[in-house]
Design a protein around this motif. Structure first.
Motif, short mmCIF file in Angstrom:
data_model
loop_
_atom_site.label_atom_id
_atom_site.label_comp_id
_atom_site.label_asym_id
_atom_site.label_seq_id
_atom_site.Cartn_x
_atom_site.Cartn_y
_atom_site.Cartn_z
N GLY A 106 -13.31 -0.63 22.05
CA GLY A 106 -13.14 -1.33 20.79
C GLY A 106 -14.48 -1.64 20.13
O GLY A 106 -15.46 -1.98 20.81
N VAL A 107 -14.51 -1.53 18.79
CA VAL A 107 -15.74 -1.76 18.02
C VAL A 107 -15.59 -3.04 17.21
O VAL A 107 -14.64 -3.18 16.42
N LEU A 108 -16.53 -3.94 17.40
CA LEU A 108 -16.57 -5.22 16.68
C LEU A 108 -17.69 -5.18 15.66
O LEU A 108 -18.82 -4.79 15.98
N GLU A 109 -17.39 -5.60 14.42
CA GLU A 109 -18.39 -5.62 13.35
C GLU A 109 -18.36 -6.95 12.63
O GLU A 109 -17.29 -7.48 12.32
N LEU A 110 -19.56 -7.49 12.37
CA LEU A 110 -19.71 -8.73 11.61
C LEU A 110 -20.51 -8.43 10.35
O LEU A 110 -21.67 -7.99 10.44
N ALA A 111 -19.91 -8.64 9.19
CA ALA A 111 -20.62 -8.46 7.93
C ALA A 111 -21.52 -9.66 7.67
O ALA A 111 -21.38 -10.71 8.31
N PRO A 112 -22.46 -9.57 6.73
CA PRO A 112 -23.22 -10.76 6.34
C PRO A 112 -22.27 -11.88 5.94
O PRO A 112 -21.31 -11.65 5.20
N PRO A 113 -22.49 -13.09 6.45
CA PRO A 113 -21.53 -14.17 6.22
C PRO A 113 -21.50 -14.65 4.78
O PRO A 113 -22.49 -14.58 4.06
N GLU A 114 -20.33 -15.15 4.38
CA GLU A 114 -20.16 -15.74 3.06
C GLU A 114 -20.64 -17.19 3.05
O GLU A 114 -21.10 -17.70 2.02
N ARG A 115 -20.52 -17.86 4.18
CA ARG A 115 -20.97 -19.24 4.33
C ARG A 115 -21.71 -19.37 5.66
O ARG A 115 -21.34 -18.74 6.65
N GLY A 116 -22.72 -20.22 5.67
CA GLY A 116 -23.49 -20.37 6.89
C GLY A 116 -24.41 -19.19 7.11
O GLY A 116 -24.53 -18.28 6.29
N ILE A 117 -25.06 -19.21 8.27
CA ILE A 117 -26.08 -18.19 8.55
C ILE A 117 -26.00 -17.65 9.98
O ILE A 117 -26.36 -16.51 10.23
N ARG A 118 -25.46 -18.44 10.92
CA ARG A 118 -25.48 -18.04 12.33
C ARG A 118 -24.06 -17.99 12.88
O ARG A 118 -23.34 -18.99 12.88
N SER A 119 -23.68 -16.81 13.38
CA SER A 119 -22.39 -16.63 14.06
C SER A 119 -22.62 -16.69 15.56
O SER A 119 -23.66 -16.24 16.06
N LEU A 120 -21.63 -17.22 16.27
CA LEU A 120 -21.66 -17.26 17.74
C LEU A 120 -20.54 -16.37 18.25
O LEU A 120 -19.37 -16.59 17.93
N LEU A 121 -20.91 -15.36 19.01
CA LEU A 121 -19.95 -14.44 19.62
C LEU A 121 -19.87 -14.72 21.11
O LEU A 121 -20.85 -14.50 21.84
N ALA A 122 -18.72 -15.24 21.55
CA ALA A 122 -18.49 -15.47 22.97
C ALA A 122 -17.54 -14.41 23.50
O ALA A 122 -16.58 -14.03 22.82
N VAL A 123 -17.81 -13.91 24.70
CA VAL A 123 -16.92 -12.97 25.38
C VAL A 123 -16.46 -13.62 26.68
O VAL A 123 -17.20 -14.39 27.31
N ARG A 124 -15.24 -13.34 27.04
CA ARG A 124 -14.69 -13.95 28.26
C ARG A 124 -15.50 -13.48 29.46
O ARG A 124 -15.62 -12.28 29.73
N GLY A 125 -16.06 -14.43 30.20
CA GLY A 125 -16.95 -14.15 31.32
C GLY A 125 -18.41 -14.43 30.98
O GLY A 125 -19.23 -14.58 31.89
N GLY A 126 -18.73 -14.52 29.69
CA GLY A 126 -20.10 -14.83 29.26
C GLY A 126 -21.03 -13.63 29.36
O GLY A 126 -20.77 -12.66 30.07
N ILE A 127 -22.12 -13.70 28.62
CA ILE A 127 -23.17 -12.68 28.70
C ILE A 127 -23.98 -12.95 29.97
O ILE A 127 -24.63 -13.99 30.10
N ASP A 128 -23.93 -12.00 30.91
CA ASP A 128 -24.41 -12.26 32.26
C ASP A 128 -25.81 -11.69 32.49
O ASP A 128 -26.03 -10.88 33.40
N VAL A 129 -26.76 -12.11 31.66
CA VAL A 129 -28.16 -11.71 31.86
C VAL A 129 -28.83 -12.72 32.80
O VAL A 129 -28.33 -13.83 32.99
#
Length: 292
Positions: A106-129
């Motif tokens: 699956g491909v996820l795309e976020l366009a430039p926001p209409e309001r605000g400036i910072r989006s938070l993308l959480a995935v189940r399990g977290g980014i495991d760096v």
């Protein structure tokens, strides 16, 4: 709702203007010269994690100004909060502030926001760096934590947590305001260094966010804040939200990646409850202050 506990990964095809791994930061290390860092919009991070059943402090992606595209290697639950704008999964528009499930590839795309400036993308399990000093956050001033995300990066996703994805059709969404943003201020430790007119002007005047704004600090455009005390100030501790005033009388609000000490007098401090709102103010947007 439950999902497979098999670890997965996320391939970033386009990171946009800036995409960073962030969690709730590394507090308690200021005495070592290390700021807390962490997501600027902490409420958005916490909400995104809760929507997919993660612990509040799980690492997510902080995406500034959209332009982001990624591909999921396996079926994955995710949520996008913070800035408000067009979010698409495999070309279909989905609502922000909801948990959604991407299929394998699956491909996820976020366009430039209409309001605000910072989006938070959480995935189940977290980014495991790997964590550095107890946090997976990128500190843009010191360079601690994972490198900024680049096109082609493959980010590991941790095993699914024990908690299920909440059974919610949608979460109450409060998009960042598009007009004037009002922030609460507390008195700063050096408020007495400024004239009465300057202290009044801070609250009576209209301010705008300049284009000189990042995770370290945000410079404001408005009236000059005149001092009553001249001379140098010995470097002293700062906190997130400190409103420092440089020698030219222009204020800068220090943010999560700030230096832990500073040499300019602090006239006021943005209340903690207003910091998430501040994180979403766009360049050129009007700001007003009120007493906390």
């Amino acid at each position: 709702m439950t999902t497979s506990s098999r670890p997965s990964r996320l391939t970033v095809e386009a990171p946009g203007a800036s995409t960073l791994v962030q969690d709730l930061g590394r507090p308690g290390l200021a005495h070592l010269g290390v700021p807390a860092s962490g997501a600027l919009d902490r409420g958005a991070l916490t909400l995104a994690n809760r929507l997919v059943g993660n612990p509040d402090a799980a690492a997510a992606l902080e995406i500034a100004m959209g332009g982001f595209r990624s591909r999921f290697a396996a079926e994955t639950w995710f949520a996008v909060t913070g800035a408000w704008g067009d979010v698409r999964l495999d070309g279909r528009r989905i609502a922000p502030y909801t948990a959604a499930r991407a299929a394998e590839g699956g491909v996820l795309e976020l366009a430039p926001p209409e309001r605000g400036i910072r989006s938070l993308l959480a995935v189940r399990g977290g980014i495991d760096v790997p964590a550095v000093l107890g946090s997976r956050s990128r500190d843009t001033l010191s360079g601690l934590g994972p490198d900024p995300v680049r096109a082609g990066d493959v980010l590991p996703i941790g095993a699914a947590p024990a908690a299920s994805v909440p059974l919610l059709d949608h979460e109450a969404a409060f998009p960042p305001p598009s007009g004037t943003v009002t922030l609460s201020l507390l008195p700063g430790p050096r408020a007495d260094w400024f004239t009465d007119a300057a202290r009044r002007g801070l609250f009576d005047g209209a301010w705008r966010m300049s284009d000189q704004a990042d995770r370290i600090g945000a410079r404001l455009v408005g009236d000059v804040l005149a001092r009553r005390v001249d001379g140098e100030l010995a470097s002293e501790a700062t906190v997130p939200g400190s409103v420092q005033v440089a020698g030219d009388g222009r204020p800068t609000i220090l943010l999560a990646d700030r230096p832990v000490t500073g040499g300019y007098p602090v006239i006021a401090v943005v209340a903690a409850a207003s910091l998430d709102r501040l994180a979403q103010v766009r360049p050129g947007q009007e700001l007003r202050f009120r007493h906390a």
